[in-house]
Motif scaffolding. Sequence first.
Motif, PDB file in Angstrom:
ATOM      1  N   GLU A 181      -2.279  -2.186  -5.160  1.00 51.75           N
ATOM      2  CA  GLU A 181      -3.304  -2.037  -4.746  1.00 51.75           C
ATOM      3  C   GLU A 181      -2.706  -2.060  -3.177  1.00 51.75           C
ATOM      4  O   GLU A 181      -4.587  -1.269  -2.456  1.00 51.75           O
ATOM      5  N   GLU A 182      -2.201  -1.707  -2.616  1.00 51.52           N
ATOM      6  CA  GLU A 182      -2.720  -1.783  -1.473  1.00 51.52           C
ATOM      7  C   GLU A 182      -2.046  -0.022  -1.037  1.00 51.52           C
ATOM      8  O   GLU A 182      -2.677   0.401   0.051  1.00 51.52           O
ATOM      9  N   MET A 183      -1.084   0.548  -1.690  1.00 52.26           N
ATOM     10  CA  MET A 183      -1.703   2.112  -1.920  1.00 52.26           C
ATOM     11  C   MET A 183      -3.127   2.110  -2.088  1.00 52.26           C
ATOM     12  O   MET A 183      -3.368   3.814  -1.134  1.00 52.26           O
ATOM     13  N   ILE A 184      -3.892   1.401  -2.603  1.00 48.48           N
ATOM     14  CA  ILE A 184      -5.334   2.001  -1.749  1.00 48.48           C
ATOM     15  C   ILE A 184      -6.130   1.855  -1.050  1.00 48.48           C
ATOM     16  O   ILE A 184      -7.054   2.195  -0.350  1.00 48.48           O
ATOM     17  N   TYR A 185      -5.959   0.211  -1.191  1.00 52.25           N
ATOM     18  CA  TYR A 185      -6.956  -0.491   0.000  1.00 52.25           C
ATOM     19  C   TYR A 185      -6.562  -0.350   1.210  1.00 52.25           C
ATOM     20  O   TYR A 185      -7.561  -0.474   2.391  1.00 52.25           O
TER      21      TYR A 185
END
Length: 293
Positions: A68-72
């Motif tokens: 989710e951090e990779m995307i957000y």
Amino acid sequence: MMKIIKILIIINFIVLLTGCGSSTTVNNFAPRKDATYFSNDGLISVEYKTDSDGKLIEINIDRLLTIEEMIYLNPNINYDYELEGFTEDIFTTPRFSCTNYNGMKIPINIEIGNTRYKYDDTRCQYRVVDNYNEYKSGFSASFTYDLDETIKESKNTKISIIIYNPAELVSFIEIYELQNTVEGLGVYSIIINSDRNGFDSELVNYYRDMSIYEQLYLKHQENDAAMSEIKGVSTDINLADLANLTESIPLIDDFIEIYAIEIQAIEELQDEIGVNFSDDEETNDDESPVEEN
């Protein structure tokens, strides 16, 4: 004449022994190691290499991002991306209990190396799919990824957002490449708050700070001395100048607090491939417990 010959033989023997002794280098690590170490908590990757003498000659420390951090945190993703002739959704919104970032969008399909995954909101995870984008049955948990899980793969492994379009000859199409580490995403470690109008913490130049740490570790070949230098404590103190010593000035402020998990990962790596580090809990087998009367 015989006395001279004996003297020459003795000299040659001493030179030979001296040469053998000087060629033996004692280093801290197992020789000929070249791999990526992932910390026990799954948050740090350490790429390293040792030479034939057991000297560490390359090291790269990096903090892994969750999916989710990779995307957000990636500013390059266009959530309104359009592909000619494709009318299906590319992104979806996971349910509240699946993510730490309310209202965020995630790609329906991603690819890690040569393996393709599709998001399953009932399980809050990406699962392996076949060539028809159907979930493959019988795969263990090691072939799934939760949204708050890191991807423990080397930097050579490509991670991408892909689209499944059965109407095309090549049905899976890559649209964005993703970075799974802080250094890969950018030199600053940035965590944006849920309202996306500020930062959760102060900006940290991760690339610069880790470069300093890596170079000092290569210099000292062990963590204690590297940490001492980061904290501003000289490893070469002149006893004659003790009266003139002033308060130490750290190279990086609050390094221990900010990078606790990186330091722990290096300690783990040291335990993993280190061979000449002393044990703090040394015991004497000759000592026996004294019985109390």
